[in-house]
Design a protein around this motif. Structure first.
Motif, PDB file in Angstrom:
ATOM      1  N   ASP A 254       0.816  -1.209   0.000  1.00 18.47           N
ATOM      2  CA  ASP A 254       0.000   0.000   0.000  1.00 18.47           C
ATOM      3  C   ASP A 254       0.850   1.260   0.000  1.00 18.47           C
ATOM      4  O   ASP A 254       0.366   2.341  -0.305  1.00 18.47           O
ATOM      5  CB  ASP A 254      -0.924  -0.001   1.219  1.00 18.47           C
ATOM      6  CG  ASP A 254      -1.966  -1.110   1.121  1.00 18.47           C
ATOM      7  OD1 ASP A 254      -2.210  -1.579  -0.005  1.00 18.47           O
ATOM      8  OD2 ASP A 254      -2.504  -1.512   2.166  1.00 18.47           O
ATOM      9  N   GLN A 255       2.115   1.127   0.395  1.00 17.06           N
ATOM     10  CA  GLN A 255       2.972   2.300   0.466  1.00 17.06           C
ATOM     11  C   GLN A 255       3.688   2.586  -0.853  1.00 17.06           C
ATOM     12  O   GLN A 255       4.469   3.521  -0.920  1.00 17.06           O
ATOM     13  CB  GLN A 255       4.013   2.106   1.575  1.00 17.06           C
ATOM     14  CG  GLN A 255       3.395   2.011   2.971  1.00 17.06           C
ATOM     15  CD  GLN A 255       4.425   1.668   4.022  1.00 17.06           C
ATOM     16  OE1 GLN A 255       5.597   1.532   3.711  1.00 17.06           O
ATOM     17  NE2 GLN A 255       3.983   1.534   5.259  1.00 17.06           N
ATOM     18  N   CYS A 256       3.466   1.772  -1.911  1.00 15.39           N
ATOM     19  CA  CYS A 256       4.149   1.986  -3.181  1.00 15.39           C
ATOM     20  C   CYS A 256       3.691   3.297  -3.806  1.00 15.39           C
ATOM     21  O   CYS A 256       2.492   3.588  -3.863  1.00 15.39           O
ATOM     22  CB  CYS A 256       3.865   0.830  -4.138  1.00 15.39           C
ATOM     23  SG  CYS A 256       4.786  -0.666  -3.743  1.00 15.39           S
ATOM     24  N   SER A 295       1.821  -4.035  -7.590  1.00 21.05           N
ATOM     25  CA  SER A 295       1.818  -5.030  -8.657  1.00 21.05           C
ATOM     26  C   SER A 295       1.967  -4.358 -10.019  1.00 21.05           C
ATOM     27  O   SER A 295       2.605  -4.904 -10.917  1.00 21.05           O
ATOM     28  CB  SER A 295       0.526  -5.853  -8.603  1.00 21.05           C
ATOM     29  OG  SER A 295      -0.600  -5.062  -8.942  1.00 21.05           O
ATOM     30  N   PHE A 296       1.412  -3.155 -10.174  1.00 17.51           N
ATOM     31  CA  PHE A 296       1.615  -2.421 -11.423  1.00 17.51           C
ATOM     32  C   PHE A 296       3.090  -2.103 -11.623  1.00 17.51           C
ATOM     33  O   PHE A 296       3.648  -2.296 -12.703  1.00 17.51           O
ATOM     34  CB  PHE A 296       0.815  -1.115 -11.417  1.00 17.51           C
ATOM     35  CG  PHE A 296      -0.673  -1.294 -11.338  1.00 17.51           C
ATOM     36  CD1 PHE A 296      -1.269  -2.463 -11.798  1.00 17.51           C
ATOM     37  CD2 PHE A 296      -1.479  -0.305 -10.812  1.00 17.51           C
ATOM     38  CE1 PHE A 296      -2.647  -2.642 -11.730  1.00 17.51           C
ATOM     39  CE2 PHE A 296      -2.848  -0.467 -10.742  1.00 17.51           C
ATOM     40  CZ  PHE A 296      -3.431  -1.632 -11.201  1.00 17.51           C
ATOM     41  N   LEU A 297       3.720  -1.595 -10.563  1.00 15.52           N
ATOM     42  CA  LEU A 297       5.125  -1.193 -10.672  1.00 15.52           C
ATOM     43  C   LEU A 297       6.031  -2.391 -10.868  1.00 15.52           C
ATOM     44  O   LEU A 297       7.035  -2.320 -11.592  1.00 15.52           O
ATOM     45  CB  LEU A 297       5.536  -0.398  -9.436  1.00 15.52           C
ATOM     46  CG  LEU A 297       4.853   0.968  -9.287  1.00 15.52           C
ATOM     47  CD1 LEU A 297       5.212   1.595  -7.946  1.00 15.52           C
ATOM     48  CD2 LEU A 297       5.248   1.901 -10.419  1.00 15.52           C
ATOM     49  N   ILE A 298       5.704  -3.503 -10.204  1.00 15.63           N
ATOM     50  CA  ILE A 298       6.506  -4.717 -10.389  1.00 15.63           C
ATOM     51  C   ILE A 298       6.437  -5.169 -11.842  1.00 15.63           C
ATOM     52  O   ILE A 298       7.451  -5.488 -12.477  1.00 15.63           O
ATOM     53  CB  ILE A 298       6.016  -5.829  -9.441  1.00 15.63           C
ATOM     54  CG1 ILE A 298       6.337  -5.466  -7.992  1.00 15.63           C
ATOM     55  CG2 ILE A 298       6.647  -7.171  -9.813  1.00 15.63           C
ATOM     56  CD1 ILE A 298       5.718  -6.405  -6.983  1.00 15.63           C
ATOM     57  N   TYR A 299       5.217  -5.176 -12.395  1.00 16.58           N
ATOM     58  CA  TYR A 299       5.065  -5.603 -13.784  1.00 16.58           C
ATOM     59  C   TYR A 299       5.778  -4.652 -14.738  1.00 16.58           C
ATOM     60  O   TYR A 299       6.499  -5.093 -15.647  1.00 16.58           O
ATOM     61  CB  TYR A 299       3.582  -5.681 -14.131  1.00 16.58           C
ATOM     62  CG  TYR A 299       3.315  -5.957 -15.583  1.00 16.58           C
ATOM     63  CD1 TYR A 299       3.338  -7.253 -16.080  1.00 16.58           C
ATOM     64  CD2 TYR A 299       3.068  -4.921 -16.480  1.00 16.58           C
ATOM     65  CE1 TYR A 299       3.111  -7.519 -17.417  1.00 16.58           C
ATOM     66  CE2 TYR A 299       2.846  -5.168 -17.831  1.00 16.58           C
ATOM     67  CZ  TYR A 299       2.869  -6.465 -18.285  1.00 16.58           C
ATOM     68  OH  TYR A 299       2.665  -6.714 -19.610  1.00 16.58           O
ATOM     69  N   TRP A 305       9.479  -2.530 -19.307  1.00 16.92           N
ATOM     70  CA  TRP A 305      10.674  -1.753 -18.969  1.00 16.92           C
ATOM     71  C   TRP A 305      10.370  -0.254 -18.913  1.00 16.92           C
ATOM     72  O   TRP A 305      11.206   0.566 -19.238  1.00 16.92           O
ATOM     73  CB  TRP A 305      11.777  -2.025 -19.990  1.00 16.92           C
ATOM     74  CG  TRP A 305      11.283  -2.007 -21.409  1.00 16.92           C
ATOM     75  CD1 TRP A 305      11.164  -0.948 -22.252  1.00 16.92           C
ATOM     76  CD2 TRP A 305      10.790  -3.139 -22.143  1.00 16.92           C
ATOM     77  NE1 TRP A 305      10.653  -1.318 -23.453  1.00 16.92           N
ATOM     78  CE2 TRP A 305      10.406  -2.664 -23.427  1.00 16.92           C
ATOM     79  CE3 TRP A 305      10.646  -4.497 -21.850  1.00 16.92           C
ATOM     80  CZ2 TRP A 305       9.893  -3.515 -24.405  1.00 16.92           C
ATOM     81  CZ3 TRP A 305      10.122  -5.329 -22.822  1.00 16.92           C
ATOM     82  CH2 TRP A 305       9.765  -4.843 -24.074  1.00 16.92           C
ATOM     83  N   PHE A 306       9.180   0.089 -18.445  1.00 23.77           N
ATOM     84  CA  PHE A 306       8.790   1.495 -18.385  1.00 23.77           C
ATOM     85  C   PHE A 306       9.061   2.141 -17.025  1.00 23.77           C
ATOM     86  O   PHE A 306       9.020   3.362 -16.923  1.00 23.77           O
ATOM     87  CB  PHE A 306       7.300   1.639 -18.724  1.00 23.77           C
ATOM     88  CG  PHE A 306       6.974   1.288 -20.137  1.00 23.77           C
ATOM     89  CD1 PHE A 306       7.276   2.168 -21.174  1.00 23.77           C
ATOM     90  CD2 PHE A 306       6.372   0.076 -20.458  1.00 23.77           C
ATOM     91  CE1 PHE A 306       6.981   1.850 -22.486  1.00 23.77           C
ATOM     92  CE2 PHE A 306       6.071  -0.248 -21.770  1.00 23.77           C
ATOM     93  CZ  PHE A 306       6.377   0.650 -22.782  1.00 23.77           C
ATOM     94  N   CYS A 307       9.289   1.364 -15.987  1.00 25.85           N
ATOM     95  CA  CYS A 307       9.494   1.904 -14.638  1.00 25.85           C
ATOM     96  C   CYS A 307      10.783   1.348 -14.053  1.00 25.85           C
ATOM     97  O   CYS A 307      11.224   0.254 -14.410  1.00 25.85           O
ATOM     98  CB  CYS A 307       8.311   1.550 -13.731  1.00 25.85           C
ATOM     99  SG  CYS A 307       6.755   2.322 -14.213  1.00 25.85           S
ATOM    100  N   PRO A 308      11.393   2.094 -13.091  1.00 27.00           N
ATOM    101  CA  PRO A 308      12.614   1.590 -12.444  1.00 27.00           C
ATOM    102  C   PRO A 308      12.286   0.465 -11.473  1.00 27.00           C
ATOM    103  O   PRO A 308      11.162   0.383 -10.959  1.00 27.00           O
ATOM    104  CB  PRO A 308      13.143   2.837 -11.714  1.00 27.00           C
ATOM    105  CG  PRO A 308      11.944   3.667 -11.457  1.00 27.00           C
ATOM    106  CD  PRO A 308      11.024   3.447 -12.622  1.00 27.00           C
ATOM    107  N   PRO A 309      13.231  -0.410 -11.186  1.00 27.79           N
ATOM    108  CA  PRO A 309      12.988  -1.511 -10.234  1.00 27.79           C
ATOM    109  C   PRO A 309      12.679  -0.973  -8.846  1.00 27.79           C
ATOM    110  O   PRO A 309      13.203   0.060  -8.420  1.00 27.79           O
ATOM    111  CB  PRO A 309      14.296  -2.311 -10.269  1.00 27.79           C
ATOM    112  CG  PRO A 309      14.970  -1.901 -11.532  1.00 27.79           C
ATOM    113  CD  PRO A 309      14.566  -0.491 -11.796  1.00 27.79           C
ATOM    114  N   LEU A 310      11.827  -1.675  -8.108  1.00 31.05           N
ATOM    115  CA  LEU A 310      11.493  -1.282  -6.746  1.00 31.05           C
ATOM    116  C   LEU A 310      12.630  -1.678  -5.810  1.00 31.05           C
ATOM    117  O   LEU A 310      13.122  -2.815  -5.872  1.00 31.05           O
ATOM    118  CB  LEU A 310      10.194  -1.952  -6.310  1.00 31.05           C
ATOM    119  CG  LEU A 310       8.961  -1.571  -7.133  1.00 31.05           C
ATOM    120  CD1 LEU A 310       7.746  -2.348  -6.655  1.00 31.05           C
ATOM    121  CD2 LEU A 310       8.699  -0.080  -7.059  1.00 31.05           C
TER     122      LEU A 310
END
Length: 897
Positions: A254-256, A295-299, A305-310
């Motif tokens: 929830d904090q993402c 889950s959006f950011l992980i995907y 390859w649109f977002c940086p790794p968490l």
């Protein structure tokens, strides 16, 4: 909860459990029990039991009460409902519908019910089933909990963690309740037995060991209850820990927050898109998306390859990958049997292709040996190649296979058969597909609607397909299509020009069609004839004749025999055919090969001898006898004219005035080319010509008749261009595979407004050719880029306003080479050609680089994908890159092999 259930179960075993409210007061006295039997019925029961006991000699085992009409009984003193908790199964494995009636009549009914429940096998199976069900549940429940820890094992991982705990506790609670209910029912039966007069008077008749099975069963039930309670405690502890960890993870999830990283400018927009549409395709759930921000950011960071790794994601340290294994070397093959297996069966089109490969097998083998000697042991890496023939898939309609035996077009299947044979003979590893399901399996397409990338790296170095297959790949590969499209080679009969290929430019300038806008490198499109230098020339092969066959053809030629080009009756509907056919009929006997089923096609004149649709070898024999092969203007650019010329025929075709194109002819409308076709077969007209090819105006009767007379007097030998032999095709495809690399990106030309002094390009390596007006690569340049074709074959010419670069180069005996445009897209090139420019602009136009001489404005190309040999405008004179070519092989320069 589990400990309380265990205490209640133990109490039920000891007889301390209270009866359920549904049976309260039922055990107080015989008078209060409506199912107690009268004394007369008890006497009959004693007489029946006195005949023998089960298990002894001469005795019959006790039988269950008959399931039939109920015996008459006296009405009960105080009618009461039968307790619903009392089991009413019995009478063997099947339930007895008359059990209620019998209990009220027969005084021994309580004992019979007890025996039916305790001693019979179905109840024991039921108890064992309870234990087996408990074991299976615990295995699946605990296994699911542990496996749920691996994110990505299932698209519903988080849902399994949350729901699994609640369902597990609820199911354990229900199992405890079932065991407690079982114990209470057993207790009720025991109380019923102890409270009857019959049991008090005749207890000595029955040995004590008759009730030992019941006692053993009670002990088993108590042991099961104890085990269930112990397991419930352990499962409860595991689930509590799991839920606690889940809450921690949920808090972290929830904090993402969407990162603001300039290196990933599209991240926020992609997350917003996922919020609204993540349920539109099941493939997102397949990769673990569940609707949460994390889950959006992980995907978007790990699958796409649109977002940086968490930062909180568990990622193993990057381990240096081992050096790649040396690739297997390609070796020329000596047998085509394996290829025939790869092609498969089930379609008439595939059968036609296999027959053609078998027919030309010896020529392929001889050509492979000659090319192997020519390459002199040169090392060649073996490529993994997928061949997907999209137009033969059921999803694309496959209109070709049903028409193979009915005179339908065979040119595409001829070309595909030769491509398969050439790639196989060169020694590469092939996979052949003609179905969408096979394509998805070979590519590794995830389940869903095609919006997600492939599940693994593409296992193929090259993919040969057509426009139908290209559309299918784009639909199912998701973002992976953009990543791997540089490996695709598109078999395209009529070609795709750069103006139609560039999506943005085609949309803005009106060049968009149903077949263009793919943003591929133009050379990735491979044509049947070398009519579009922007594309690569793939071609096909025609059968070669040996010297003996050539002599037989010359001896057996009939100078007054003509064969019409066209197997479908619709071809004979051409307007004005009666006029020129009448002239031809005066001098020659006309033969046709028009398909028909029952009766002669009415479109074919009576004086034409129609053979019907002939097999390929019979058609070849007909061509070897005929003098003339005449076309009616359609079909365009097929393989049959080359086959006729190779068999010693003269090909006569119509000249089109004005030329046919997408602007004035329905057949070309919608095709991604503006090419103007001046005859039915431009390659035969431009690259072969007289005496083998005659192009005349069919509307001019005098010209047509004069051509017929000249052809009858002219002696011609069989002729086949080298590039349409098996060796020529092998040579060409080998060069493409070895040298064409569209996955290596090249930077776009810099705009002069953004070009700094430190970024100025080096001096032009081009120089004016001595005693000429064109540029060549300077021998004193001191450097030569790694380019194919080699830059030594380059010549730069300036076109006339009404000429394309293709025509400009051809007029000088050269071929336009679009890969050289990048060397002349510079301001200094205009100066070297003595072209004065008052201004120079970078713009996106498929005619640039060019000069508008009237206003002395020079234009350079801004978009490399738009470098094109095609197109002209009377306003511009274009800078055209030309090169030399090998004799009989226009696709390759002299030093290209």
């Amino acid at each position: 909860m589990a400990r309380g259930a265990r205490r209640r179960l133990r109490g039920a075993v000891r007889g301390g459990a209270e009866p359920r409210r549904g049976v309260r007061g039922a055990e107080r006295s015989p008078a209060a029990r409506p199912w107690a039997r009268p004394a007369a019925a008890r006497g009959k029961a004693r007489a029946g039991r006195g005949k023998g006991r089960a298990g002894g000699p001469g005795r019959v085992p006790p039988q269950p009460p008959p399931c039939g009409p109920a015996q008459p009984r006296a009405p009960p003193a105080e009618p009461r409902a039968l307790p619903p908790s009392l089991p009413l199964g019995g009478c063997g494995a099947a339930p007895c519908p008359q059990l209620r009636t019998m209990i009220t009549v027969n005084a021994d009914g309580k004992i019979m019910v007890r025996r039916c429940l305790v001693t019979l096998r179905p109840f024991r199976i039921f108890v064992l089933g309870i234990g087996f069900f408990t074991l299976c549940f615990l295995m699946t429940s605990l296994g699911g909990q542990f496996s749920a820890k691996r994110l990505g094992d299932s698209p519903f991982t988080i849902r399994t963690e949350v729901m699994g705990a609640l369902e597990s506790r609820g199911l354990l609670r229900r199992m405890s309740d079932m065991l407690e209910m079982l114990m209470k029912r057993m207790d009720i039966l025991a109380r019923l037995e102890n409270s009857t007069d019959f049991h008090k008077g005749d207890e000595a008749r029955f040995p004590l060991d008759r009730f030992q099975p019941a006692a053993g069963l009670m002990e088993r039930i108590q042991a099961i209850a104890q085990n269930v309670s112990d397991i419930a405690i352990k499962v409860d502890q595991i689930l509590r820990n799991s839920l606690l960890n889940g809450k921690v993870m949920e808090g972290r999830r929830d904090q993402c927050e969407v990162p603001r990283d300039p290196k990933f400018p599209d991240c926020a927009g992609k997350v917003e898109w996922m919020r609204a549409r993540w349920t539109s395709d099941p493939c997102y759930a397949f990769f673990g998306v569940d609707g949460t921000e994390c889950s959006f950011l992980i995907y978007l960071s790990e699958v796409e390859w649109f977002c940086p790794p968490l930062p909180w994601r568990n990622r193993t340290a990057a381990v240096p990958s081992p050096p790649p294994k040396p690739r297997a070397q390609a070796a020329f093959r000596r047998d085509l049997a394996r290829l025939l297996e790869l092609i498969g069966t089930g379609k008439e089109s595939l059968s036609f292709m296999k027959k053609r490969i078998r027919h030309l097998a010896q020529q392929w083998l001889r050509a492979a040996r000659r090319l192997e000697q020519k390459l002199a042991g040169r090392q060649r890496d073996q490529k993994h190649i997928l061949i997907h023939i999209g137009f033969l898939t059921e999803e694309s309609g496959d209109v070709f296979s049903p028409r193979v035996l009915k005179g339908g077009p065979l040119g595409e299947m001829v070309q595909w058969a030769d491509i398969l044979a050439a790639l196989f003979m060169l020694g590469h590893s092939l996979r052949v597909t003609v179905s969408l399901k096979e394509l998805q399996s070979h590519l590794g397409v995830p389940p869903g609607r095609g919006n997600c990338p492939l599940t693994s790296p593409l296992p193929f170095d090259l993919i040969y397909t057509d426009y139908h297959g290209l559309q299918q790949m784009k639909q199912h590969m998701g973002l992976s299509f953009k990543k791997y499209r540089c490996r695709v080679r598109v078999i395209d009969t009529f070609g795709t020009e750069p103006a139609y290929n560039h999506e943005e430019y085609a949309t803005l300038r009106g060049y968009r069609t149903n077949w263009g806008y793919w943003n591929l490198q133009p050379a990735q499109f491979m044509t049947m004839f070398p009519h579009t230098p922007d594309n690569s020339f793939m071609g096909f092969v025609s059968e070669e004749l040996n010297q003996t066959e050539r002599q037989l053809i010359k001896a057996n030629k009939v100078s007054s025999m003509a064969v019409v080009y066209g197997k479908e009756a619709s071809i004979w509907k051409v307007q004005g055919k009666e006029k020129f056919l009448a002239i031809l009929n005066k001098y020659m006997e006309i033969h046709g090969t028009v398909y028909y089923e029952t009766q002669r096609p009415p479109e074919v004149p009576a004086f034409v001898k129609n053979h019907g649709l002939l097999p390929q070898h019979e058609f070849q024999q007909l061509l070897r006898k005929a003098k003339l092969f005449i076309g009616f203007g359609f079909p365009y650019e097929g393989p049959a004219p080359l086959e006729a010329i190779a068999n010693g025929c003269v090909f006569l075709q119509a000249r089109f005035h004005p030329p046919h194109s997408s602007l004035n002819h329905e057949f070309f409308r919608g095709k991604p080319t503006s090419r103007e076709v001046s005859s039915q077969h431009p390659y035969a007209e431009d690259f072969i010509g007289k005496p083998h090819v005659w192009t005349v105006d069919y509307n001019n009767s005098e010209e047509f008749e004069a051509a017929i007379k000249t052809i009858m007097r002219t002696q011609v030998d069989p002729y086949l261009p080298y590039e349409y032999t098996c060796e020529g095709m092998l040579e060409r495809i080998h060069a493409y595979i070895q040298h064409q690399d569209f996955c290596t990106t090249s930077s776009a030309p810099a705009s002069p407004k953004t070009k700094s002094a430190a970024m100025q390009s080096p001096p032009s390596p081009l120089a004016l050719s001595p005693n000429s007006t064109h540029l060549v690569w300077s021998p004193s340049a001191g450097w030569a880029p790694q380019a194919w074709p080699p830059v030594g074959s380059l010549q730069v010419w300036v076109s006339e306003p009404q000429h394309t670069c293709t025509e400009t180069c051809r007029r000088r005996g050269l071929v336009c080479e679009p890969t050289f445009f990048r060397f002349l897209n510079k301001e200094e090139v205009f100066l070297q050609l003595s072209i004065a420019c008052d201004s120079t602009e970078f713009e996106m136009n498929h005619l640039y680089p060019a000069v508008a001489e009237g206003v002395r404005e020079c234009y350079l190309q801004k978009e490399p994908l738009l470098f094109s040999c095609a197109g002209y405008n009377t306003k511009y004179r274009r800078l055209c890159p030309c090169r030399d070519f090998r004799q009989g092989q226009v696709a390759l320069c002299r030093d290209c092999l």
